[in-house]
Motif scaffolding. Structure first.
Motif: not given
Length: 421
Positions: A182-184, A201, A209, A211, A213-215, A219, A317-318
């Motif tokens: 779960d990256l976020p 990545n 993906l 990364p 943008t997910l915190g 990358s 989801r991601d």
């Protein structure tokens, strides 16, 4: 007639067009409009020495290169490498990009630039094996405490050391077995203790993906793989946010990191077809994975796009799609029969790397490359990269190789002295 229809003007007629990411992938890193006739792709600019008309111009370029892309010396980049940097920054929605001669160089530079003696690194147990070696040998010798966490990230919070943990390093999906995390949630843990979050990545190659943008702060890309796409160059990149870039750029320039403009031009060319190639890789790999899952000799197929994969919900989801990588576990634990299977393959080459147009197969041993959890008492493993060939041909090839290997189809008996993962 439908063939002659025109788009209807919208209420915002005359407003600037907002192209989709598919269109931006074809346009990014190209010479901008408004400069008269120009090539579709930037020409290859090869240079070591750059000459100036005055001392003042020379000094200005040296001052500006700390914050801008300016032609000052070949090792600091040319118009060709600048174009690739800009394209990757847009692809990954980052601030700026630093280029490296290999993906491994990108990863090790990130680790060396952002970690100091006495600090603590949390790194995924599913990390790329050469990065694992670097973290197990060279970083401890420089006073960095490296600790591996479970590939799914469930134990990260328990392993954090307030005031000591300086970086969490992730790879998603993980190397070899495509483990998801779960990256976020990992980004939130990193922020809670003031740590950097760096993410390899390469699997998603910036297209499937993002990364940052997910915190994530950085990358990391092995552009050797899907971005290049043709197995003919080596290249790495680290796409950074505004906080990380100045530190990484300063360290990389201080250690002489640079890339060939010819390789940068090939990567730019590969970038244009990235979406199309990944769509084909994804479709072929899913067909092969589903076929393998029906074979009596196979214990498990590791591929996050499969609905029964443990990481499928996170992947759905991601991620925006899949690629050509999968791993297969055979019931039979005999490494000799596993190797005979690989040797019998005809459509799959035997070789390291992946991400090119061709299919590849290599035997793997998770027990030798993982330290969190027990991997003994399992079957034998092979990693496959499913290329752009006909999936029917690939499955037929796999079928004859399974027959040639003469695998047993019964699961191995558990060793009472060893616990399964």
């Amino acid at each position: 007639m439908p063939g002659n229809s025109r788009p209807t003007a919208s209420p915002e007629a005359g407003a600037r067009m907002q192209p989709t990411r598919t269109t931006r992938l074809l346009q990014t890193g190209r010479p901008p409009a408004g400069q008269g006739p120009r090539p579709v792709n930037p020409p290859v600019m090869r240079a070591s020495t750059v000459v100036f008309d005055s001392v003042a111009e020379w000094r200005a370029a040296r001052q500006q290169r700390q914050t801008r892309q300016v032609l000052s010396y070949g090792a600091r980049g040319t118009q060709t490498t600048f174009a690739l940097e800009n394209a990757l920054s847009e692809l990954e929605k980052g601030h700026r990009t630093q280029l490296y001669p290999t993906g491994l160089a990108a990863a090790t530079q990130v680790l060396m630039a952002l970690l100091r003696p006495g600090e603590h690194l949390l790194i995924t147990d599913a990390v790329y094996a050469p990065v694992r070696h670097f973290c197990s040998t060279w970083l401890p010798a420089r006073g960095v405490d490296c600790e591996f966490y479970a590939a799914d990230g469930h134990d990260v919070a328990a392993r954090l050391r307030p005031g000591k943990t300086r970086m969490i390093y992730a790879e998603v999906p993980g190397s070899l077995l495509n483990d998801m995390l779960d990256l976020p949630a990992l980004a939130a843990l990193a922020r809670s203790c003031g740590a950097w979050l760096a993410v390899d990545n390469t699997w998603a190659s910036g297209w499937l993906l993002n990364p940052l943008t997910l915190g994530a702060d950085i990358s990391i890309l092995a552009a050797t793989k899907y971005i290049a796409g043709h197995s003919d160059l080596l290249l790495g990149a680290a796409v950074c946010n505004e906080r990380a870039y100045p530190i990484l750029a300063h360290f990389s320039e201080s250690t002489g990191q640079t890339v060939s403009p010819d390789d940068a031009a090939l990567a730019l060319r590969g970038l244009r077809t990235l979406e199309l190639r990944l769509e084909r890789h994804e479709r072929n790999a899913l067909a092969v994975a589903q076929w393998l899952g029906r074979q009596p000799a196979v214990a498990r197929v590791f591929h996050p796009a499969l609905p029964d994969d443990p990481g499928h919900a996170l992947w759905k989801r991601d991620f925006k799609g899949g690629n050509g990588l999968l791993a297969v576990e055979f019931h039979d634990p005999d490494p000799g029969r596993r190797d005979r299977f690989v040797d019998a393959l005809e459509c799959f080459g035997i070789g390291a790397s992946w991400g090119g147009f061709e299919s590849l197969a290599v035997p793997i041993d998770p027990a030798a490359l993982r330290s969190v959890g027990a991997w003994h008492g399992r079957g034998s493993f092979v990693r496959l990269h499913v290329g752009l060939e006909s999936p029917e041909d690939l499955c037929q090839d796999l079928m004859q190789a399974i027959a040639a290997a003469q695998f047993t189809t019964a699961p191995p008996q558990p060793d009472p002295d060893r616990s399964p993962p």
